[in-house]
Design a protein around this motif. Structure first.
Motif: not given
Length: 491
Positions: A450-454
């Motif tokens: 569920h973690h995404g880098a931005v």
């Protein structure tokens, strides 16, 4: 930004000995002049020692690159080029490499000074594969001096990420919290791409934190925090502890980076962190990440790796967010529909407790972790930096190893919309074209957490090239509506 390499690209021209050497010399000079005119001299070094025609020339060029501090290489085919020595140069150079080639300048060159580098690029790429040498080759790698100067400039952020990874150590603290196994971290793929890892107990971190009690530097760090927060300093009573924790991490980095130059941290933040440390570390995480030292939440090792790649590519702050919740339909109808060119399923909300740096937040405020405070005293959940994420272009991406050690990634460009979230934490209303299909057929189908880098800006092209260079097996992206995913039901 600190903790990110500065790139110096050595430009080495090559020539096949049956072609006039002057052809490559003059084309190299024109290329360098075009680059310096448009971008300055800082990023490049023209290798004047020789034109590489033989293995001995290749060794001379390598020595010149080393002597002049080059940590990236552009092999420039001024003519057809010698596929043996030019690819040996790439094989022996310790850093990221690109190849590009000269186009014919005009009709007058065709009778006597034709370079045939268009043909030479084919032989170069073939020989690179024979040697198992990775190289960045632009989408169309042949052009005039000005065009190739732009290609080299486009290589700079890619090279910055690759050079950073080669000298990166990830430091983690504590096992991942229960029910967060989705952020699993098989470490073999870290070693495969040259990244070192040091895994520690959170007890080690707690011991070091306690040793920093009454550190003489704490008041200075508190003063800097007060300056950054300004009117958003809603929890002044917690700043000294947060400053103590920041110094603990910075000192740990210096003591433990070892043979590596750069560091990223996968930190623990719950469930025992709050009750033992007496705060949550979100604000400190945001401050370090904003300087170029990514600190991920929930011991997300591939999350902080992804953040570091994005920081190198963008040379700017990044963040790590949950791909969190749908936009309420009434919010979409009132604030997005008819005002922005996105379908309802193109939108979602990206959220985390408070780890996004102040420079990327509208009116940032120091608060408490509302979710944790449902079951804990508020005073031990202080330390989040909250507010709506600033509107603008973004790239959502992640590099991840699967449990069975396959390296996958995704990249999608979009934007944070200028829509008030009316929520808590560090949060924004995100819009990515065809997000609904991307969510189903890349994120869910690919088994991504569920973690995404931005990254703040559109860096899809550069990130895609970094992932290709690293040998990522699958790189997902948000395909347009007419282009179906392999798992998409055609009916």
């Amino acid at each position: 930004m600190i903790n990110i390499p500065e790139i110096k690209i050595g430009i080495v021209a090559v020539s096949r000995d049956c072609f006039p050497e002057s052809l490559s010399v003059n084309r190299r000079k024109a290329l360098v002049a075009a680059y310096e005119k448009k971008y300055g001299k800082k990023d490049i070094h023209e290798c004047p020692v020789c034109i590489v025609e033989s293995e001995l020339h290749m060794l001379q060029a390598l020595e010149d690159l080393k002597k002049n501090g080059c940590n990236a290489l552009c092999v420039y085919l001024g003519n057809f080029g010698p596929e043996i020595s030019e690819t040996m140069l790439a094989q022996k150079f310790d850093g990221p490499i690109m190849f590009c080639a000269a186009a014919e300048e005009n009709v007058g060159t065709l009778s006597g000074d034709r370079g045939d580098a268009y043909c030479g690029m084919l032989n170069a790429s073939y020989n690179l594969k024979l040697r198992n040498v990775k190289a960045y080759i632009p989408e169309y790698p042949v052009g005039n001096a000005e065009y190739c100067a732009d290609l080299i400039r486009g290589f700079v952020p890619v090279a910055r990420a690759l050079a950073g990874l080669k000298d990166l150590k990830i430091i983690s603290f504590g096992p991942r919290p229960q029910n967060f196994f989705a952020c699993n971290a098989p470490i073999k793929q870290l070693y495969n791409i040259g990244v070192e890892i040091e895994e520690n107990s959170e007890l080690d971190l707690f011991e070091s934190f306690n040793k920093h009690a009454n550190d003489k530097r704490i008041p200075e760090v508190v003063k800097d925090m007060e300056k950054e927060l300004g009117k958003g300093n809603k929890k002044p009573e917690i700043l000294a502890k947060l400053a103590q924790y920041e110094l603990t991490l910075l000192d740990w980095i210096e003591a433990h980076k070892g043979s590596k130059k750069y560091v990223a941290i996968a930190g623990k933040c719950w469930p025992a962190f709050q009750t033992q440390f007496g705060f949550v570390p979100c604000y400190v995480n945001s401050r370090l990440t904003g300087r170029g030292i990514p600190v991920s939440c929930e011991v997300d090792i591939y999350g902080c790796l992804s953040e570091y790649i994005g920081a190198c590519v963008s040379n700017d702050a990044v963040t790590l967010l949950d791909i969190n919740n749908t936009v309420p339909e009434d919010m979409y109808n009132a604030s997005i529909k008819g005002k922005h060119d996105y379908k309802f399923t193109d939108t979602f909300m990206g959220f985390h407790c408070g780890n996004t740096c102040a420079s990327k937040i509208c009116k940032p405020e120091m608060k408490y972790q509302k979710i944790m405070a449902r079951s804990l005293p508020i005073e031990v959940t202080n330390g989040t930096l909250e507010g709506d994420i600033q509107p603008g272009d973004i790239t959502f991406y992640r590099l991840q190893s699967t449990a069975d050690n396959h390296l996958y990634a995704y990249v999608a460009q979009g934007e944070v919309l200028p829509v008030a979230t009316q929520s808590f934490g560090g949060i924004g209303v995100f819009a990515i074209k065809e997000m609904g299909r991307f969510y189903r057929h890349v994120l869910i189908e690919g088994g991504f957490p569920h973690h995404g880098a931005v990254a703040f800006g559109h860096y899809g092209k550069e990130l895609f090239e970094v992932f290709k260079y690293l040998g990522v097996e699958k790189i997902g992206y948000n395909k347009p509506a007419h282009d179906k995913y392999s798992t998409e039901n055609p009916f």
